[in-house]
Design a protein around this motif. Structure first.
Motif, mmCIF file in Angstrom:
data_model
loop_
_atom_site.group_PDB
_atom_site.id
_atom_site.type_symbol
_atom_site.label_atom_id
_atom_site.label_comp_id
_atom_site.label_asym_id
_atom_site.label_seq_id
_atom_site.Cartn_x
_atom_site.Cartn_y
_atom_site.Cartn_z
ATOM 1 N N LEU A 508 -43.244 -25.726 -100.931
ATOM 2 C CA LEU A 508 -44.163 -25.377 -102.019
ATOM 3 C C LEU A 508 -45.285 -26.400 -102.170
ATOM 4 C CD1 LEU A 508 -41.742 -24.227 -104.863
ATOM 5 C CD2 LEU A 508 -43.240 -22.790 -103.489
ATOM 6 N N LYS A 509 -45.388 -27.347 -101.258
ATOM 7 C CA LYS A 509 -46.311 -28.462 -101.423
ATOM 8 C C LYS A 509 -47.743 -28.005 -101.668
ATOM 9 C CE LYS A 509 -47.009 -30.922 -97.794
ATOM 10 N NZ LYS A 509 -46.757 -31.873 -96.703
ATOM 11 N N GLY A 510 -48.203 -27.028 -100.899
ATOM 12 C CA GLY A 510 -49.574 -26.553 -101.071
ATOM 13 C C GLY A 510 -49.802 -25.957 -102.450
ATOM 14 N N GLY A 511 -48.870 -25.097 -102.884
ATOM 15 C CA GLY A 511 -49.001 -24.490 -104.209
ATOM 16 C C GLY A 511 -48.899 -25.515 -105.319
ATOM 17 N N ILE A 512 -48.040 -26.527 -105.134
ATOM 18 C CA ILE A 512 -47.875 -27.573 -106.140
ATOM 19 C C ILE A 512 -49.157 -28.390 -106.282
ATOM 20 C CG2 ILE A 512 -46.700 -29.760 -106.602
ATOM 21 C CD1 ILE A 512 -44.154 -28.497 -105.477
ATOM 22 N N LEU A 513 -49.759 -28.767 -105.145
ATOM 23 C CA LEU A 513 -50.999 -29.548 -105.198
ATOM 24 C C LEU A 513 -52.132 -28.767 -105.839
ATOM 25 C CD1 LEU A 513 -50.923 -31.305 -101.698
ATOM 26 C CD2 LEU A 513 -50.555 -32.356 -103.935
ATOM 27 N N ASN A 514 -52.252 -27.491 -105.474
ATOM 28 C CA ASN A 514 -53.303 -26.662 -106.062
ATOM 29 C C ASN A 514 -53.100 -26.484 -107.560
ATOM 30 O OD1 ASN A 514 -54.633 -26.303 -103.629
ATOM 31 N ND2 ASN A 514 -53.546 -24.420 -103.129
ATOM 32 N N ALA A 515 -51.854 -26.252 -107.964
ATOM 33 C CA ALA A 515 -51.563 -26.071 -109.388
ATOM 34 C C ALA A 515 -51.856 -27.354 -110.159
ATOM 35 C CB ALA A 515 -50.105 -25.652 -109.580
ATOM 36 N N PHE A 516 -51.443 -28.495 -109.608
ATOM 37 C CA PHE A 516 -51.696 -29.768 -110.282
ATOM 38 C C PHE A 516 -53.193 -30.013 -110.426
ATOM 39 C CE2 PHE A 516 -52.630 -34.290 -110.241
ATOM 40 C CZ PHE A 516 -51.840 -34.754 -111.284
ATOM 41 N N LEU A 517 -53.949 -29.769 -109.353
ATOM 42 C CA LEU A 517 -55.396 -29.986 -109.396
ATOM 43 C C LEU A 517 -56.042 -29.104 -110.453
ATOM 44 C CD1 LEU A 517 -58.057 -31.141 -108.215
ATOM 45 C CD2 LEU A 517 -58.066 -29.193 -106.647
ATOM 46 N N PHE A 518 -55.690 -27.810 -110.444
ATOM 47 C CA PHE A 518 -56.294 -26.877 -111.397
ATOM 48 C C PHE A 518 -55.963 -27.285 -112.829
ATOM 49 C CE2 PHE A 518 -56.102 -23.162 -114.119
ATOM 50 C CZ PHE A 518 -57.335 -22.572 -113.887
ATOM 51 N N VAL A 519 -54.705 -27.583 -113.081
ATOM 52 C CA VAL A 519 -54.285 -27.923 -114.439
ATOM 53 C C VAL A 519 -54.893 -29.256 -114.877
ATOM 54 C CG1 VAL A 519 -52.296 -28.506 -115.875
ATOM 55 C CG2 VAL A 519 -52.157 -26.591 -114.282
ATOM 56 N N PHE A 520 -54.944 -30.230 -113.977
ATOM 57 C CA PHE A 520 -55.530 -31.526 -114.309
ATOM 58 C C PHE A 520 -56.992 -31.367 -114.710
ATOM 59 C CE2 PHE A 520 -57.760 -35.437 -113.359
ATOM 60 C CZ PHE A 520 -56.921 -36.421 -113.845
ATOM 61 N N ILE A 521 -57.757 -30.630 -113.906
ATOM 62 C CA ILE A 521 -59.179 -30.425 -114.202
ATOM 63 C C ILE A 521 -59.351 -29.654 -115.499
ATOM 64 C CG2 ILE A 521 -61.259 -29.219 -113.423
ATOM 65 C CD1 ILE A 521 -60.509 -29.952 -110.582
ATOM 66 N N ASP A 522 -58.558 -28.611 -115.677
ATOM 67 C CA ASP A 522 -58.660 -27.806 -116.894
ATOM 68 C C ASP A 522 -58.295 -28.623 -118.133
ATOM 69 O OD1 ASP A 522 -59.694 -25.312 -116.388
ATOM 70 O OD2 ASP A 522 -57.999 -24.265 -117.273
ATOM 71 N N ALA A 523 -57.333 -29.530 -117.999
ATOM 72 C CA ALA A 523 -56.948 -30.367 -119.132
ATOM 73 C C ALA A 523 -58.064 -31.336 -119.510
ATOM 74 C CB ALA A 523 -55.665 -31.132 -118.811
ATOM 75 N N VAL A 524 -58.753 -31.876 -118.507
ATOM 76 C CA VAL A 524 -59.893 -32.753 -118.789
ATOM 77 C C VAL A 524 -60.977 -31.983 -119.536
ATOM 78 C CG1 VAL A 524 -61.751 -34.123 -117.771
ATOM 79 C CG2 VAL A 524 -59.436 -34.272 -116.832
ATOM 80 N N LYS A 525 -61.202 -30.719 -119.155
ATOM 81 C CA LYS A 525 -62.270 -29.918 -119.761
ATOM 82 C C LYS A 525 -61.900 -29.348 -121.117
ATOM 83 C CE LYS A 525 -62.687 -26.901 -116.488
ATOM 84 N NZ LYS A 525 -63.215 -25.739 -115.761
ATOM 85 N N GLU A 526 -60.613 -29.269 -121.420
ATOM 86 C CA GLU A 526 -60.166 -28.549 -122.616
ATOM 87 C C GLU A 526 -60.585 -29.267 -123.900
ATOM 88 O OE1 GLU A 526 -59.084 -25.694 -124.791
ATOM 89 O OE2 GLU A 526 -58.654 -25.487 -122.650
ATOM 90 N N VAL A 527 -61.066 -28.486 -124.856
ATOM 91 C CA VAL A 527 -61.460 -29.009 -126.156
ATOM 92 C C VAL A 527 -60.637 -28.375 -127.268
ATOM 93 C CG1 VAL A 527 -63.325 -29.242 -127.836
ATOM 94 C CG2 VAL A 527 -63.814 -29.497 -125.406
ATOM 95 N N SER A 528 -60.644 -27.048 -127.318
ATOM 96 C CA SER A 528 -60.120 -26.350 -128.489
ATOM 97 C C SER A 528 -58.613 -26.526 -128.671
ATOM 98 C CB SER A 528 -60.458 -24.859 -128.419
ATOM 99 O OG SER A 528 -60.062 -24.300 -127.187
ATOM 100 N N ALA A 529 -57.854 -26.688 -127.592
ATOM 101 C CA ALA A 529 -56.397 -26.802 -127.719
ATOM 102 C C ALA A 529 -55.972 -28.152 -128.279
ATOM 103 C CB ALA A 529 -55.718 -26.575 -126.368
ATOM 104 N N VAL A 530 -56.868 -29.151 -128.247
ATOM 105 C CA VAL A 530 -56.496 -30.496 -128.702
ATOM 106 C C VAL A 530 -57.315 -30.980 -129.884
ATOM 107 C CG1 VAL A 530 -55.704 -31.144 -126.402
ATOM 108 C CG2 VAL A 530 -58.065 -31.617 -127.052
ATOM 109 N N VAL A 531 -58.395 -30.266 -130.213
ATOM 110 C CA VAL A 531 -59.326 -30.801 -131.217
ATOM 111 C C VAL A 531 -58.673 -30.944 -132.588
ATOM 112 C CG1 VAL A 531 -60.261 -28.553 -131.923
ATOM 113 C CG2 VAL A 531 -61.693 -30.602 -132.080
ATOM 114 N N LEU A 532 -57.695 -30.094 -132.920
ATOM 115 C CA LEU A 532 -57.029 -30.183 -134.215
ATOM 116 C C LEU A 532 -55.893 -31.205 -134.222
ATOM 117 C CD1 LEU A 532 -56.791 -26.420 -135.257
ATOM 118 C CD2 LEU A 532 -58.575 -28.076 -135.775
#
Length: 586
Positions: A508-532
């Motif tokens: 699953l290494k490829g899927g794990i790396l892709n998922a981690f990258l996507f989630v990491f980037i999305d977490a950096v960009k996220e505002v509304s889920a953490v602003v409160l």
């Protein structure tokens, strides 16, 4: 122990040969994790409502049926509901339209420059919505936007050509910004349509346009409806665009912005009002999720079937093939390059009155942003939260994916993988900012009060929000792993956990790396889920930009400089991960 004893007794009565009793205990782990996540998500919804109803600090802040009716049926409530629907449906429709045209030209025509056009369609995913909105301010703001300034100077107008701070402005920007999502969803749908029907239509003398309208488009309608619903769901949940263009300047509120205002723009936060708006907001999104599943469930009725793998026929656009490239480039330019130009112009401008003046460019804004109080701590917090979010989603996604695709454990006559199917979708039903409200109540009335003021509430909120994305990415890799590999390992005497750790996880290494990258980037960009959930000393980079914009709009050049620094960091993460993945595959 009594609950466990009852479960064991029920399993003994079932007599199923593949029940839990016939397996090694570690094999229960994925199913147990899946069920716990489902319980956690359900608890959030329950706690959010009952927290405001029975645990409000004062009687006036408790939720009552009368208060719900008064708020929702008042003029303000109806207006907010209308704005949310118009922005969500309008942006979803626009994004679906341009995504379909873009994908059709790249998949089914001989328009040149397809590799570049595909990159231009995907790279905007690394650009946070808040950063895009800042870029659009530099382009379409009625007072400083270059488009309106040039219109006034060249055309002699006394009013701006396009007012960004309107409902129409929100719909336009959100619609064009959803190009990446719509394109990625429509591309496989167009690839799955058989070329034989189009070839038959062309053989009768039909033009390319007629063939598209009468043959291709009807076959794409189910897929387009799915993309429309999914795009609308994301638009309903978006906070950044409505806040920057509507709420902060034009007085146009949606459920996302009013939830934020009731918490931060009152002397005493009104979590009761935020909860009422959140429940209605979640109801709309869950209804859209239900429609989406209903449509995709019946999509098999619209499939075209061939008996062999076929190579799709490319429509020859003739002298119009460069026009096809121009259309796609125009969409990509408007969706990504134009707001990027706006961000660059702001970042290097000495002030708002001297935008797009090459001889006045300065790097002072970058220095000011880096030296702003709290930036170093916010950067560290952003990294920690995003990294923990990526690890958490990957670990949970592995277990949930395994439960959904590989597990046949049965409890009370029902397979546990049904719960995994829900987990892979249901969390999308809560808009991001609603997670902030729900986590707040979970901490306030649960046994986790000591976590308030730490990073853990934000980490938990983001993990729950991103689980569906990580699970789907890992599932796409897990589904390709043959069951025979696990069976061979078990026959040789290896335990389930040894097989899972030594065979399944490495594959699953490829899927794990892709998922981690996507989630990491999305977490950096996220505002509304953490602003409160932020507290003094626990801000993240995107919330710093948000509050700088809200409290000091004149600081836009410095905010744009900070946005470029964040974008550069995200692009560096993508480059490092791509290089790591490439090296690992060789």
């Amino acid at each position: 122990m009594s609950a466990i004893s009852k479960s064991i007794a029920n399993l003994k009565k079932s007599g199923n040969s593949k029940n839990l009793l016939s397996r090694f205990n570690m094999e229960w782990l994925p199913a147990i994790v899946t069920i716990l996540i489902l319980i956690m998500f359900t608890s959030l919804v329950v706690v959010m409502f009952f927290g405001s109803t029975y645990f409000a600090p004062t009687r006036d802040e408790a939720i009552t049926f009368k208060k719900i009716i008064d708020i929702l049926w008042g003029l303000a409530g109806v207006t907010i509901f209308y704005n949310t629907l118009v922005i969500g449906i309008g942006a979803g429709a626009m994004g679906t339209f341009i995504g379909t045209i873009y994908a059709w030209i790249l998949v089914r025509t001989n328009a040149p420059g397809k590799k570049l056009l595909r990159i231009l369609a995907i790279i905007p995913l690394t650009m946070p919505a808040l950063v895009k909105s800042i870029g659009w301010v530099a382009i379409l703001s009625p007072s400083i936007g270059i488009f309106n300034v040039m219109g006034v100077e060249l055309l002699g107008r006394t009013t701006p050509i396009f007012d960004l701070y309107t409902l129409e402005g929100c719909v336009f920007v959100m619609g064009i910004s959803s190009l990446s999502l719509s394109y990625l969803l429509m591309e496989p749908a167009i690839q799955s349509v058989s070329s034989s029907l189009e070839e038959a239509a062309r053989s009768t003398g039909s033009s390319i346009l007629t063939t598209f309208l009468t043959v291709t488009l009807p076959l794409l309608i189910p897929g387009m409806m799915s993309v429309f619903l999914l795009s609308s769901i994301y638009s309903f949940g978006n906070f950044e665009y409505p806040f920057v263009f509507g709420s902060s300047k034009g007085g146009i509120d949606t459920f996302a912005t009013i939830i934020f205002k009731t918490v931060f723009f009152n002397i005493f936060p009104r979590y009761d009002l935020a909860t009422i708006y959140s429940i209605v907001y979640a109801g709309i999104a869950i209804f859209m999720i239900w429609l989406y599943h209903r449509l995709t469930k019946d999509s098999f009725r619209f499939q075209t079937v061939t008996g062999k793998s076929e190579r799709h026929t490319k429509h020859d656009l003739g002298k119009f093939r460069f026009f096809g490239t121009f259309i796609c480039f125009f969409f990509a330019f408007t969706a990504f390059i134009l707001p990027l130009i706006g961000v660059l112009a702001l970042a290097f401008a000495p002030n708002l009155a001297e935008l797009f003046e090459p001889d006045m460019m300065t790097t002072r804004n970058f220095t000011q942003f880096i030296n702003t109080a709290g930036i170093a701590e916010a950067t560290w917090n952003t990294f920690l939260i995003s990294f923990a979010d990526g690890i958490g989603v990957v670990l949970l996604g592995i277990f949930i994916s395994y439960t959904a695709l590989k597990s046949d454990i049965i409890i009370r006559g029902k397979k546990v993988n049904q719960a995994a199917d829900y987990i892979a979708t249901i969390p999308l039903g809560l808009p991001p900012i609603v997670y902030g409200v729900a986590i707040f109540w979970l901490i306030l009335i649960g046994p986790f009060k000591h976590l308030y003021g730490t990073l853990w509430p934000m980490i938990l909120s983001l993990i729950l929000l991103k689980i569906p994305h990580g699970t789907r990415m890992i599932s796409s890799a897990l589904i390709t792993i043959s069951d025979e590999l696990e069976e061979a390992s078990r026959i040789s005497g290896a335990s389930w956990f040894t097989t899972f750790r030594g065979i399944v996880t490495p594959l699953l290494k490829g899927g794990i790396l892709n998922a981690f990258l996507f989630v990491f980037i999305d977490a950096v960009k996220e505002v509304s889920a953490v602003v409160l959930l932020i507290t003094a000393g626990n801000s993240v980079l995107m919330t710093v930009l948000l509050f700088l914009y809200n409290n000091a709009p004149s600081a836009l050049p410095m905010i744009a400089a900070g946005s470029l620094i964040i974008m550069a960091f995200l692009l560096l993460v993508v480059a490092v991960q791509s290089r790591f993945t490439f090296d690992a595959s060789n």
